[in-house]
Motif scaffolding. Structure first.
Motif, mmCIF file in Angstrom:
data_model
loop_
_atom_site.group_PDB
_atom_site.id
_atom_site.type_symbol
_atom_site.label_atom_id
_atom_site.label_comp_id
_atom_site.label_asym_id
_atom_site.label_seq_id
_atom_site.Cartn_x
_atom_site.Cartn_y
_atom_site.Cartn_z
ATOM 1 N N ASP A 164 0.808 -1.227 0.000
ATOM 2 C CA ASP A 164 0.000 0.000 0.000
ATOM 3 C C ASP A 164 0.839 1.274 0.000
ATOM 4 N N SER A 165 1.876 1.300 0.903
ATOM 5 C CA SER A 165 2.528 2.617 1.085
ATOM 6 C C SER A 165 3.188 3.083 -0.212
ATOM 7 N N GLY A 166 3.547 2.187 -1.027
ATOM 8 C CA GLY A 166 4.232 2.641 -2.229
ATOM 9 C C GLY A 166 3.259 3.038 -3.348
ATOM 10 N N LYS A 167 2.015 2.713 -3.159
ATOM 11 C CA LYS A 167 1.041 2.899 -4.269
ATOM 12 C C LYS A 167 0.751 4.386 -4.445
ATOM 13 N N PRO A 168 0.369 4.786 -5.658
ATOM 14 C CA PRO A 168 -0.003 6.202 -5.884
ATOM 15 C C PRO A 168 -1.300 6.537 -5.160
ATOM 16 N N ILE A 169 -1.496 7.771 -4.825
ATOM 17 C CA ILE A 169 -2.709 8.233 -4.150
ATOM 18 C C ILE A 169 -3.632 8.873 -5.182
ATOM 19 N N GLN A 170 -4.858 8.366 -5.309
ATOM 20 C CA GLN A 170 -5.833 9.061 -6.185
ATOM 21 C C GLN A 170 -6.810 9.820 -5.297
ATOM 22 N N ILE A 213 -3.653 17.469 2.470
ATOM 23 C CA ILE A 213 -2.461 16.606 2.338
ATOM 24 C C ILE A 213 -1.226 17.495 2.553
ATOM 25 N N HIS A 214 -0.461 17.093 3.578
ATOM 26 C CA HIS A 214 0.787 17.869 3.837
ATOM 27 C C HIS A 214 1.960 17.115 3.242
ATOM 28 N N ARG A 215 2.813 17.794 2.541
ATOM 29 C CA ARG A 215 3.995 17.145 1.943
ATOM 30 C C ARG A 215 5.197 17.385 2.841
ATOM 31 N N GLY A 216 5.944 16.312 3.039
ATOM 32 C CA GLY A 216 7.153 16.453 3.849
ATOM 33 C C GLY A 216 8.236 17.163 3.052
ATOM 34 N N SER A 256 10.785 16.058 1.986
ATOM 35 C CA SER A 256 11.349 15.248 0.873
ATOM 36 C C SER A 256 10.349 15.188 -0.267
ATOM 37 N N GLY A 257 9.280 15.912 -0.181
ATOM 38 C CA GLY A 257 8.344 15.961 -1.295
ATOM 39 C C GLY A 257 7.256 14.909 -1.188
ATOM 40 N N GLY A 258 7.469 13.823 -0.391
ATOM 41 C CA GLY A 258 6.433 12.762 -0.296
ATOM 42 C C GLY A 258 5.338 13.195 0.669
ATOM 43 N N VAL A 259 4.239 12.481 0.668
ATOM 44 C CA VAL A 259 3.106 12.824 1.566
ATOM 45 C C VAL A 259 3.522 12.500 3.007
ATOM 46 N N SER A 260 3.476 13.499 3.890
ATOM 47 C CA SER A 260 3.853 13.144 5.284
ATOM 48 C C SER A 260 2.597 12.979 6.139
ATOM 49 N N ARG A 261 1.597 13.881 5.821
ATOM 50 C CA ARG A 261 0.423 13.748 6.725
ATOM 51 C C ARG A 261 -0.836 14.068 5.945
ATOM 52 N N VAL A 262 -1.924 13.353 6.202
ATOM 53 C CA VAL A 262 -3.219 13.646 5.571
ATOM 54 C C VAL A 262 -4.215 13.914 6.701
#
Lengths: 786, 150, 167
Positions: free
Chosen positions: C5-11, C48-51, C53-59
């Motif tokens: 799951d964690s690696g999957k894209p977010i729609q 959606i907050h981005r960390g 490093s650019g990845g999603v850190s918090r929703v």
């Protein structure tokens, strides 16, 4: 054991103004509401807590005032852990475990979530409706619903009271069956150990009438201090035993034992024995050789009854005692002391729709000492009885009554009067045919019975009986016609309306004379006159004497029935017999009566009219009732018998009072041997009462005064103190023992006895009086009420 | 003076013709139930389970007290027979009359010197008391019948 | 969570989207549906907050209009679905945990949790629930009088479990 808990922690609520009138305890245990609703299905578990964690291994850990509800179980604790499989909850910190009617508080515990098992450590428990409490190192509820407690205490006293408690290393309560068991148990009274049992079973609710077998302390002039302590042994669910060591200061140590068994619910019995080697006191008879000093005194009793099938009952009984004074000296209740015989019986009854068959062997050991031969009852070895009755809708009925009895007795035939000297067999065939119609306006019953009796006797060559027939037989017809009408009217008295009946009755009986003077007297005795006897052809009980009679009896009764309920408020009856012939069959001992008594008997058998017999029963109020019976001899202008009673019977309200007066002219009662007849007019006042003064105190008493000899025949006083968890009963009695010779009062002797009994409530002790004599001495007394 | 033969003309006769009877006496010892059955038949009432009313007889209780004192000669003993009963409506089992009882007593003579006859004397008295108790029960039914409770 | 799951894209689908680059947040409002592998999220507004490093850190998802935010996920193929509700849901991507705050509820297999605050660790499937919305803050809206309620079903063979029970 855990340190004590304050009362309010035990669901205890002292009575305020909601105190019920009959409350003995200072409060009661109240189960609070559940704090959580149950799950949809009984197996679902619901919880409520400040926080809940769900461990990695699926364990749920609940913190902070946790409440868990599963079906009827509710747990409260500071922390509860539920295992991954959800099959077990472990509770820490002070916890509370509740089920309907049961509370357990403890330090920690474990509860199964898919069964009813649970255990709580350092626990206090309360059984609300049985008012029981206690504590234990561990209270465990087993799968089958029993509670098993290790090093536990058990009491029914209020939380503040330390009056008594049972301490046991292993106490098990079986609420379903209503009893508890304890191993190496000891009783502590105010924390002082008083008794020890290696093993004990005790009732914990009032389903079982037998209270916990508790010591009986007595005192009497002969035995001195008399102390007995029963030990109860439960050997198996359907049989148990009691061992009762007993010590009497003046007599020595006696050992008693009783073994009770139940084959199935229809067949049960017991075997009982008591044995006292060399009784130091004896029975203080006036002359030395009859005194039983140094003798062994013993009692043996066996009884079993039951049902073989729906129509066949049997009972077996055997009783024997070392001597006739056994119960006078060793009876532990006044009821027991009053035992007048020990029955020996083997009987089987078959009850068909028409036939009733019975086969029995029967005999008695009469409790008289010394017992002279002529007082020994006959044995029936055996007795075969067959009675049949058929009735047709027309009202016609037929009866067939047969009895074949072999009478036997081991006595010296010369020691006994001739009439009792023979032994042998008696066959009695008594067919009867009758017609009974009793529409609502009256009844009519003509009846003929043929009494055919055949003896086969052995006179044991008793002198004086040489010429007597060994096989006498007798055929006596008994004709009788009973008839009556019922008239009615509506009547109103003192403002409420009654239905008053007027019931005239006419009865005719004819039994021809048959000379029976040389017949034996096995089971027969002349009966005193009574209202019932007016309407019966028989003057003697038993079969050996069929008294001749040719009489008409006439009488009238009037009854007042309450208009709305039909309850009988007043009944007045008057009756008299007119004799057409003198009565010639008399008791066989007629010759050796003294003149005065023989004249009295002749007068009675030759008079043309019987006394007028009047009977009045008046239910004045719901509780007050009066009764008067009067036998007035019109042609001698004399009352032969009068009995008046005034009664207040309100057992539910806790008061029963009887005031009685009896008058019987000397010789009124023709029965018994010469020395059994009162040698004076009976003129007695009889006052008795049972009164529950307060919920905790019941008083029982009786006073019987013999006016003719101005002496009191009996004084009886009983007091019972009932507290919340115990009861004490004191019974004292002083009575005159006429030493089986009523004709003189010189040899009468006054005896006294006092008994003290403790009953521990919550051990099944209902607090009811354990002495059956009260029911015998106080009319209206009911053991379950006082 | 207003007396009339019971049942002729006025309300003396029992109104109800049928009644159901249930008794807690069973097996060979149901003597009292037989007596009540006979009394009901005599009063013109047939016993059938389809009747609108059911008479329930409880277990009769017998108490005995000693009227005279002393063990010499005859003792007069009083036997009190109490028969609890209730009446229900068979349609909905409603109790028309509940926890009532009929109590009759009589006396018999027994003597310590004639033990063999004691049981027979008591049995004869019990037989008479049962017949009387049944009669008193009919009186009750008749009163309830008249004032319409039944 | 399912391993992948964690690696999957977010729609994400929603009515509106607002992006704030400095704060590194994207705010979707209006009937928002977000999915990442087996995890689904429905809410009124999702931020959606981005960390760095650019990845999603918090929703952060908030319910609205009377309905709470809803999240569901299938930890692994053999386990039953896990479903959670809360006035506010915070999904910490890096720590793989979800916080449900205010009227929180979690259903996991046969067990249900209700309370002011419920925290669920996706990988270890650990749950901790507290009566009040957050450990220190006493908040009256956090479920009835600050208590956590659970329903458990002992899975002895005899009982008839009717699947994961709905609300």
């Amino acid at each position: 054991a855990p340190d004590p808990l304050p009362a309010d922690q035990l669901d205890w609520q002292p009575w305020g103004d909601d105190r019920p009138s009959d409350a003995l305890c200072r409060g009661h245990y109240v189960m609070p509401e559940y704090r959580l609703a149950p799950g949809e299905t009984p197996s679902r578990v619901r919880t409520s807590s400040d926080s809940a964690d769900y461990g990695a291994d699926g364990q749920a850990i609940l913190h902070g005032d946790v409440v868990l509800r599963r079906g009827e179980q509710q747990l409260e604790a500071s922390r509860i852990t539920v295992n991954e499989a959800r099959t077990r909850a472990t509770l820490d910190g002070p916890l509370t475990y509740r089920r309907p009617g049961m509370l357990v508080r403890g330090s920690d515990g474990q509860v199964s979530l898919n069964s009813d098992a649970a255990h709580v450590d350092q626990a206090h428990y309360v059984v609300h409706d049985q008012h029981l409490r206690g504590d234990a190192n561990r209270v465990a509820r087993l799968e089958d619903g029993r509670y098993r407690m290790t090093s536990a205490t058990y009491t029914s006293c209020d939380p503040q009271s330390r009056l008594w408690k049972i301490v046991g290393s292993d106490v098990t309560l079986n609420r379903e069956e209503g009893y508890g068991t304890a191993t190496n148990a000891r009783l502590e009274v105010e924390d002082v150990p008083v008794f020890y049992w290696p093993w004990v079973r005790f009732p914990i609710d009032d389903r079982r009438q037998s209270g916990f077998l508790w010591p009986t302390v007595g005192f009497s002039g002969d035995s001195g201090l008399d102390y007995s302590q029963p030990y109860y042994l439960n050997l198996a669910p359907n049989y148990d035993a009691t061992i009762t060591p007993r010590y009497m200061v003046n007599r020595g140590a006696m050992l008693g034992g009783q073994f009770r068994y139940m084959i199935d619910e229809r067949n049960a019995g017991f075997i009982e024995g008591n044995y006292l080697p060399n009784d130091r006191e004896g029975t203080d008879e006036d002359d030395a050789d009859e005194d039983l000093q140094g003798e062994d005194r013993w009692l043996f009793r066996f009884a079993q009854n039951g049902q073989i099938n729906d129509r066949t009952l049997y009972n077996l009984r055997y009783g024997a005692a070392s001597d006739g004074n056994y119960f006078d000296d060793f009876g532990q209740t006044f009821g027991e002391k009053d035992t007048d015989n020990l029955e020996r019986l083997a009987r089987i009854d078959y009850a068909g729709s028409a036939w009733h068959l019975q086969a029995r062997a029967r005999g008695y050991q009469k409790m008289d000492y010394p017992l002279d031969d002529d007082d020994k009852p006959f044995y029936e070895l055996p007795a075969l009885i067959a009675n049949g009755r058929w009735s047709q809708p027309s009202g016609l009925y037929e009866e067939w009554n047969t009895s074949v009895i072999n009478f036997w007795r081991d006595v010296q035939s010369d020691e006994v009067p001739i009439r009792e000297a023979a032994t042998g067999t008696r066959v009695n065939l008594a067919p009867a045919i009758g017609y009974r119609r009793s529409p609502s306006w009256g009844f009519f019953e003509p009846r003929v019975q043929m009494m055919y009796t055949q003896y086969d006797l052995d006179w044991h060559n008793r002198d004086g009986a040489e010429g007597r027939d060994e096989t006498p037989d007798r055929a006596v017809p008994v004709y009788s016609v009973d008839s009556g009408l019922v008239f009615e009217r509506e009547a109103s008295f003192f403002g409420n309306d009654y239905r008053q009946t007027l019931e005239p009755r006419l009865y005719y009986a004819y039994v021809p004379y048959r000379d029976q003077s040389e017949y034996p007297e096995f089971d027969t005795d002349e009966q005193p006159l009574s209202y019932g006897q007016l309407w019966s052809p028989f003057r003697f009980s038993g079969i050996d004497r069929i008294g001749d009679v040719n009489k008409v009896s006439y009488g009238v009764s009037s009854r007042f029935l309450e208009g709305d309920s039909g309850r009988e408020r007043l009944a007045l009856s008057l009756g008299q017999s007119h004799y057409f012939e003198n009565r010639r069959v008399v008791d066989a001992q007629y010759e050796n009566f003294d003149d005065t008594y023989r004249d009295e008997l002749d007068y009675r058998n030759h008079r043309d009219e019987s006394p007028v017999i009047g009977q009045l029963d008046w239910q004045m109020t719901e509780y007050w009732s009066a009764r008067q019976a009067l036998f007035y001899d019109t042609n001698r202008g004399r009352t032969e018998k009068s009995a008046s009673y005034l009664r207040y019977h309100n057992p539910e309200g806790g008061l029963v009072l009887n005031l009685g007066y009896r008058w019987e002219v000397e010789g009124f009662d023709p029965s018994g041997d010469y020395d059994d007849r009162l040698g004076y007019d009976r003129d007695e006042y009889d006052v008795s009462l049972a009164w529950q003064a307060t919920p905790g105190v019941s008083l029982m008493g009786r006073y019987l005064y013999d006016q003719t000899n101005s002496r009191s025949l009996e004084k009886l006083a009983g007091v019972r103190f009932d507290d919340c968890c115990y009861g004490v009963e004191v019974a004292w009695r002083e009575w005159v023992d006429d030493d089986d010779s009523a004709n003189t009062i010189e040899d009468d002797e006054t005896k006294r006895g006092i008994f003290l009994r403790f009953v521990l409530k919550g051990l099944g002790g209902l607090g009811t009086s354990t002495d059956s004599y009260y029911a015998d001495a106080i009319p209206g007394y009911r053991p379950d009420r006082f | 003076c207003g007396f009339q033969l019971r049942g002729l003309g006025n309300s003396g006769e029992l109104g109800m013709q049928r009644i159901a009877l249930s008794s807690s006496e069973s097996g060979p010892r149901d003597h009292l139930t037989r007596e009540v059955r006979q009394a009901l038949n005599d009063a013109g009432v047939t016993i059938s389970d389809q009747a609108p009313r059911r008479l329930n007889l409880g277990n009769p209780d017998q108490q005995e007290t000693e009227l005279t004192y002393g063990d010499a000669g005859n003792q007069e003993r009083q036997v009190t027979l109490t028969l609890p009963y209730s009446i229900q409506r068979t349609s909905d089992n409603a109790y028309l009359v509940s926890q009532q009882e009929v109590s009759v007593d009589g006396t018999y003579y027994t003597s310590e010197d004639q033990l063999l006859a004691r049981d027979e004397q008591r049995r004869q008295l019990e037989q008479q008391l049962r017949r009387e108790a049944a009669q008193r029960l009919i009186d009750r039914l008749r009163a309830l019948d008249d004032n319409g409770t039944l | 969570a399912l391993e992948g799951d964690s690696g999957k894209p977010i729609q994400v689908s929603a009515d509106r989207l607002q992006i704030d680059d400095e704060a590194g947040t994207a705010v979707y409002t209006g009937d928002v549906h977000m999915a990442q592998g087996s995890m689904k999220l429905d809410a009124a507004t999702v931020t959606i907050h981005r960390g760095n490093s650019g990845g999603v850190s918090r929703v952060t998802a908030k319910g609205g209009g009377g309905t709470r935010a809803y999240i569901e996920q299938k930890p692994n193929p053999s386990d039953p679905l896990v479903r959670g509700w809360g006035n506010t849901l915070i999904y910490h991507a890096d720590e793989r945990r979800v916080e449900m705050i205010g009227n929180a509820e979690l259903h996991q297999g046969e067990d249900t949790f209700n309370g002011g605050y419920v925290q669920y660790h996706l990988d270890t499937r650990q749950v901790d629930a507290r009566g009040r919305q957050s450990a220190d803050q006493a908040d009256s809206t956090s479920g009835d009088n600050g208590r956590v309620h659970m329903t458990l079903t002992p899975n002895s063979a005899s009982n008839d479990n009717e699947g994961s029970s709905g609300q």
